[in-house]
Design a protein around this motif. Structure first.
Motif, short mmCIF file in Angstrom:
data_model
loop_
_atom_site.label_atom_id
_atom_site.label_comp_id
_atom_site.label_asym_id
_atom_site.label_seq_id
_atom_site.Cartn_x
_atom_site.Cartn_y
_atom_site.Cartn_z
N LEU A 204 -91.25 9.13 6.08
CA LEU A 204 -91.72 9.03 7.46
C LEU A 204 -90.54 9.04 8.40
N GLY A 205 -90.57 9.88 9.42
CA GLY A 205 -89.50 9.81 10.42
C GLY A 205 -89.21 11.14 11.07
N LYS A 206 -89.02 11.10 12.38
CA LYS A 206 -88.68 12.30 13.13
C LYS A 206 -87.24 12.72 12.89
N ASP A 207 -86.33 11.72 12.85
CA ASP A 207 -84.91 12.01 12.65
C ASP A 207 -84.63 12.10 11.15
N TRP A 208 -85.06 13.19 10.54
CA TRP A 208 -85.02 13.31 9.09
C TRP A 208 -83.59 13.39 8.55
N ARG A 209 -82.65 13.81 9.36
CA ARG A 209 -81.26 13.86 8.90
C ARG A 209 -80.70 12.44 8.75
N ARG A 210 -80.84 11.62 9.80
CA ARG A 210 -80.33 10.25 9.73
C ARG A 210 -81.06 9.45 8.66
N LYS A 211 -82.34 9.72 8.49
CA LYS A 211 -83.12 8.98 7.49
C LYS A 211 -82.99 9.59 6.09
N ASN A 212 -82.15 10.61 5.98
CA ASN A 212 -81.69 11.14 4.70
C ASN A 212 -82.81 11.74 3.85
N GLU A 239 -92.83 21.34 10.70
CA GLU A 239 -92.30 22.04 9.54
C GLU A 239 -91.12 22.92 9.91
N SER A 240 -91.17 23.57 11.07
CA SER A 240 -90.10 24.47 11.51
C SER A 240 -88.81 23.72 11.84
N ASP A 241 -88.91 22.41 12.08
CA ASP A 241 -87.73 21.63 12.44
C ASP A 241 -87.03 21.00 11.24
N GLY A 242 -87.67 21.03 10.08
CA GLY A 242 -87.12 20.34 8.92
C GLY A 242 -86.53 21.29 7.89
N PRO A 243 -86.05 20.74 6.77
CA PRO A 243 -85.47 21.57 5.72
C PRO A 243 -86.56 22.30 4.93
N SER A 244 -86.12 23.23 4.12
CA SER A 244 -87.06 23.99 3.28
C SER A 244 -86.70 23.76 1.82
N HIS A 245 -87.71 23.44 1.01
CA HIS A 245 -87.46 23.20 -0.41
C HIS A 245 -88.79 23.30 -1.15
N HIS A 246 -88.74 23.77 -2.38
CA HIS A 246 -89.98 24.00 -3.12
C HIS A 246 -90.67 22.70 -3.51
N LEU A 247 -89.96 21.56 -3.48
CA LEU A 247 -90.59 20.28 -3.79
C LEU A 247 -90.99 19.50 -2.54
N LEU A 248 -90.75 20.08 -1.38
CA LEU A 248 -91.06 19.40 -0.10
C LEU A 248 -92.39 19.89 0.45
N ILE A 251 -95.87 17.46 6.28
CA ILE A 251 -97.19 17.06 6.75
C ILE A 251 -97.32 17.26 8.26
N GLY A 252 -96.19 17.28 8.96
CA GLY A 252 -96.20 17.36 10.41
C GLY A 252 -96.22 15.98 11.05
N TYR A 253 -96.29 15.96 12.35
CA TYR A 253 -96.32 14.69 13.07
C TYR A 253 -97.71 14.09 13.01
N ILE A 254 -97.78 12.78 12.73
CA ILE A 254 -99.05 12.06 12.73
C ILE A 254 -98.98 10.96 13.78
N ASP A 255 -99.87 11.00 14.75
CA ASP A 255 -99.96 9.93 15.74
C ASP A 255 -100.86 8.85 15.14
N LYS A 256 -100.24 7.79 14.63
CA LYS A 256 -101.01 6.76 13.92
C LYS A 256 -101.94 5.99 14.84
N HIS A 257 -101.73 6.11 16.16
CA HIS A 257 -102.61 5.40 17.10
C HIS A 257 -103.87 6.21 17.42
N SER A 258 -103.71 7.53 17.54
CA SER A 258 -104.88 8.36 17.83
C SER A 258 -105.47 8.98 16.57
N GLU A 259 -104.70 8.99 15.46
CA GLU A 259 -105.18 9.54 14.19
C GLU A 259 -104.99 8.52 13.07
#
Length: 382
Positions: A204-212, A239-248, A251-259
Motif C-alpha cells: 500500500l502506498g503512493k510513494d512506491w519508491r520510498r516504500k521500496n 499502473e502507468s506510474d509504477g514499475p513493471s514486472h511479471h509478478l506485480l 490494483i490502482g488507487y483505492i479511496d478507503k473512505h468512499s470505497e
C-alpha cells in the motif's frame, strides 16, 4: 475546551491520510475533544510565490513557506475558535504559532529534524537551509512551553528528548490507530485467503519508491524461484506510474473512505502486507492491516517498530536480504497451522489498533498518567 488542528481541515478524511479525521471522530465520541479547526492553506498560493522571491533575494535559496512564521500566523487567523483558554492539540510542531494565548499540546509522527533529514528534504533543497534552521529553533521553543508532547513512536520521542533537549517526563508515546473503519471485530474470524497455495503479498502506498516496492518484488522473485506461486498486489498508484514486472499486479488507487468494500476486499485477499521503506515516520498502513487481522512484514525503519507489536508479524533489520524474508514466508507455507495461529493472535488484538484505543491512552495522559511517558518506556527497556 480542547481543539484538534493540523495544516488543513482536521475534519476531512483527505487531510494527512485521514489521521486527524479519524482521531477527531473517536475523541469527540469519548468526550476528549470538543472541536477541530477547518483551515485552508491554499488561500496563500500568491503569498507563497512572493515569499519565495524574497527568500531567494535575501538568502539565495527558496522553499519552506509552510514552515514560516508569516504563513502560520495567517493560517491561525482562519481558526473559528480562538478563545484564550482553549487548549489546542496540534499535529504540526510549529502550529499554532506563539500568538495563540491558550495552552498547546502536540501529537506528532516525527520532529522537523527527522522530516528534514530522514526524508531527504535537506539534500533536495525543497526547503531552504535558512528556513530549516529557523523552523527547528522555533520548534524547540514551542516544545519547551507545550503542555504535553505525544509522539506516535519511540523513534519520534527520542528525537524530541535527545535532539531538542525536552524533559522526557513530558514526552509520551501513543501509536496511532487505523485510518479505516474496520467491521465488527466479531466478523474478523476469516480474514485470511482460503489457501496459501498462491501467495499474495500486499503493498500500500503512493510513494512506491520510498516504500521500496521493488524490494517486495525481489522477495516475490525469491519465492517464485523456489517454486512457489506468488504475486505482489500493489495499491495506491496508477499502473502507468509504477514499475513493471511479471509478478506485480497493480490494483490502482483505492479511496478507503468512499470505497470501503473495495479496500476491505483488497486487504483480505493478501496473506501479508509489506512495508520496507527507506524512510517512514510511522506506517499507518500497518495498523490498518493489523486491524483487519492481516500479518505485517516490515523493516525496523523510523517509527515502524511501534506499528507492529510482537507476535503480529515480523520486523527485519534494514540489511535483511530478500532471501531471508522469503525464508520466513516459506515457513508459513510449509506449516499452514502456524499461519492460522498468527492470524488468530492478531484478530484477538484487533481492538488495540483502533483510534478508540489510542484515545483512551491520550485521555489517561491528560488525566495525569505516566504509563506512556518516554521516561518510563526508556526505564522499562533499560
Amino acid at each position: 475546551m480542547r481543539i484538534l488542528t493540523c495544516i488543513g481541515d482536521a475534519t476531512s478524511p483527505a487531510a494527512w491520510s485521514g489521521t486527524p479525521f479519524h482521531l477527531f471522530r473517536a475523541a469527540q465520541r469519548a468526550g476528549f475533544l470538543d472541536d477541530a479547526w477547518t483551515l485552508d492553506p491554499r488561500r496563500y498560493r500568491l503569498r507563497r510565490a512572493m515569499w519565495n522571491i524574497c527568500s531567494q533575494l535575501r538568502h539565495g535559496e527558496r522553499g519552506g513557506f509552510q514552515y514560516s512564521a508569516d504563513f502560520l500566523r495567517r493560517l491561525l487567523s482562519q481558526a473559528s475558535t480562538v478563545e484564550s483558554d482553549a487548549e489546542v492539540i496540534s499535529h504540526f510542531p510549529l502550529f499554532p504559532p506563539p500568538n495563540h494565548a491558550g495552552p498547546v499540546s502536540y501529537y506528532i509522527d516525527a520532529t522537523l529534524a527527522q522530516n528534514f533529514e530522514e526524508y531527504g528534504l535537506a539534500d533536495s533543497r525543497t526547503v531552504s537551509r535558512h528556513m530549516m534552521a529557523d523552523a527547528m529553533t522555533r520548534e524547540k521553543e514551542q516544545y519547551s512551553s507545550a503542555k504535553h508532547i505525544v509522539c506516535m513512536s519511540r523513534w519520534a520521542a527520542r528525537s524530541v528528548v535527545e535532539r531538542y533537549h525536552v524533559d522526557p517526563a513530558n514526552v509520551h508515546v501513543v501509536p496511532a490507530g487505523s485510518n479505516f473503519d474496520a467491521p465488527n471485530f466479531s466478523d474478523l474470524t476469516d480474514v485470511k485467503p482460503a489457501s496459501l497455495s498462491k501467495l499474495r503479498l500486499g503493498f500500500l502506498g503512493k510513494d512506491w519508491r520510498r516504500k521500496n516496492l521493488n524490494f517486495v518484488i525481489e522477495i516475490a522473485e525469491c519465492l517464485h524461484d523456489r517454486g512457489f506461486e506468488v504475486e505482489v498486489a500493489a495499491a495506491g498508484f496508477a499502473e502507468s506510474d509504477g514499475p513493471s514486472h511479471h509478478l506485480l499486479r497493480p490494483i490502482g488507487y483505492i479511496d478507503k473512505h468512499s470505497e470501503p468494500q473495495r479496500f476491505l476486499e483488497f486487504m483480505r485477499s493478501c496473506h501479508f502486507t509489506c512495508l520496507f521503506s527507506s524512510a517512514e515516520a510511522f506506517g499507518i498502513s500497518n495498523r490498518e492491516s493489523l486491524s483487519l487481522g492481516i500479518p505485517v512484514l516490515a523493516s525496523r525503519t523510523g517509527g515502524i517498530p511501534d506499528t507492529v507489536p510482537e507476535g503480529c508479524g515480523h520486523l527485519f533489520d534494514a540489511q535483511a536480504s530478500a532471501d531471508e524474508i522469503a525464508d520466513v514466508i516459506a515457513s508459513y507455507v510449509d506449516d499452514p497451522d502456524s499461519y492460522a495461529a498468527l492470524c488468530a493472535r492478531i484478530v484477538e488484538r484487533s481492538a488495540t489498533f483502533t483510534w478508540e484505543s489510542a484515545v483512551e491512552k491520550l485521555a489517561a495522559i491528560w488525566n495525569g498518567s505516566s504509563d506512556y511517558s518516554y521516561e518510563r518506556l526508556n526505564s522499562d527497556n533499560a
